[in-house]
Design an enzyme around this catalytic site. Structure first.
Site, short mmCIF file in Angstrom:
data_model
loop_
_atom_site.label_atom_id
_atom_site.label_comp_id
_atom_site.label_asym_id
_atom_site.label_seq_id
_atom_site.Cartn_x
_atom_site.Cartn_y
_atom_site.Cartn_z
CG HIS A 49 -0.25 0.15 2.53
ND1 HIS A 49 -0.01 -0.92 3.36
CD2 HIS A 49 0.26 1.23 3.17
CE1 HIS A 49 0.61 -0.51 4.45
NE2 HIS A 49 0.80 0.80 4.36
P1 TYD Z 1 -1.69 -2.91 7.56
O1 TYD Z 1 -1.28 -1.49 7.59
O2 TYD Z 1 -2.54 -3.37 6.43
O3 TYD Z 1 -0.39 -3.84 7.66
P2 TYD Z 1 0.82 -4.01 6.61
O4 TYD Z 1 0.78 -2.86 5.69
O5 TYD Z 1 2.03 -4.01 7.47
O6 TYD Z 1 0.68 -5.29 5.90
O7 TYD Z 1 -2.39 -3.23 8.95
C1 TYD Z 1 -2.81 -4.54 9.31
C2 TYD Z 1 -4.09 -4.42 10.13
O8 TYD Z 1 -3.87 -3.68 11.33
C3 TYD Z 1 -5.20 -3.70 9.38
O9 TYD Z 1 -6.42 -4.36 9.70
C4 TYD Z 1 -5.22 -2.33 9.98
C5 TYD Z 1 -4.71 -2.53 11.39
N1 TYD Z 1 -3.93 -1.39 11.91
C6 TYD Z 1 -4.43 -0.63 12.95
O10 TYD Z 1 -5.55 -0.86 13.47
N2 TYD Z 1 -3.69 0.40 13.43
C7 TYD Z 1 -2.47 0.70 12.91
O11 TYD Z 1 -1.80 1.67 13.38
C8 TYD Z 1 -1.97 -0.07 11.82
C9 TYD Z 1 -0.63 0.22 11.20
C10 TYD Z 1 -2.73 -1.13 11.35
#
Ligand code: TYD
Length: 131
Positions: A49
């Site tokens: 992302h």
């Molecule tokens: P995500 O940002 O998609 O993880 P990555 O990019 O590392 O693969 O986040 C994973 C999950 O955690 C998603 O459901 C959103 C949640 N999340 C939060 O609730 N708070 C946060 O600060 C972050 C970074 C993620």
């Protein structure tokens, strides 16, 4: 495109190491959120992302992992393996993280609270926004 690395001052003595992170000092934004990623199974790739406005600094405080950064024109890969080095990731940068060591703890400082609306999770949409 070069990765933007921040080298933190290490205040180590016979008792071990210490690094201090301060907003608008060695971190180039107000720190509103800190999160960390750990226990990532080997061969897992995550991220996929970009953000519309969020800025982040990622620090591997233990172990190592790799980043792919993409600004819509160029891509660069970067291995983080030091608790005294931060990788600055600006907005509208696509990122993927991979090759986590088993012991990796990746800490991320963020300029805003969590907001799903700030994510760009579709690569084609990212390319449109970035260019
Ligand atoms: P995500 O940002 O998609 O993880 P990555 O990019 O590392 O693969 O986040 C994973 C999950 O955690 C998603 O459901 C959103 C949640 N999340 C939060 O609730 N708070 C946060 O600060 C972050 C970074 C993620």
């Amino acid at each position: 495109m070069d990765p933007v690395l921040i080298h933190f001052k290490e205040m180590s003595d016979g008792r071990g190491g210490l690094v201090a992170l301060e907003q608008h000092q060695n971190i180039p934004f107000e720190i509103k959120r800190v999160y960390y990623i750990y226990g990532t199974p080997v061969n897992t790739r995550r991220g996929f992302h970009a953000h519309k406005a969020l800025e982040q600094v990622a620090i591997c405080v233990k172990g190592a992992c790799s980043f792919l950064l993409d600004n819509g024109k160029e891509q660069v890969e970067c291995r983080l393996d030091s608790s005294t080095t931060g990788l600055y990731i600006g907005y509208k940068i696509w990122r993927e993280m991979y090759d986590f060591t088993e012991d990796c703890v990746l800490m991320v400082l963020a300029s805003e609270f969590y907001d799903e609306a700030d994510y760009i999770r579709d690569y084609e949409k990212f390319l449109e926004e970035a260019n």
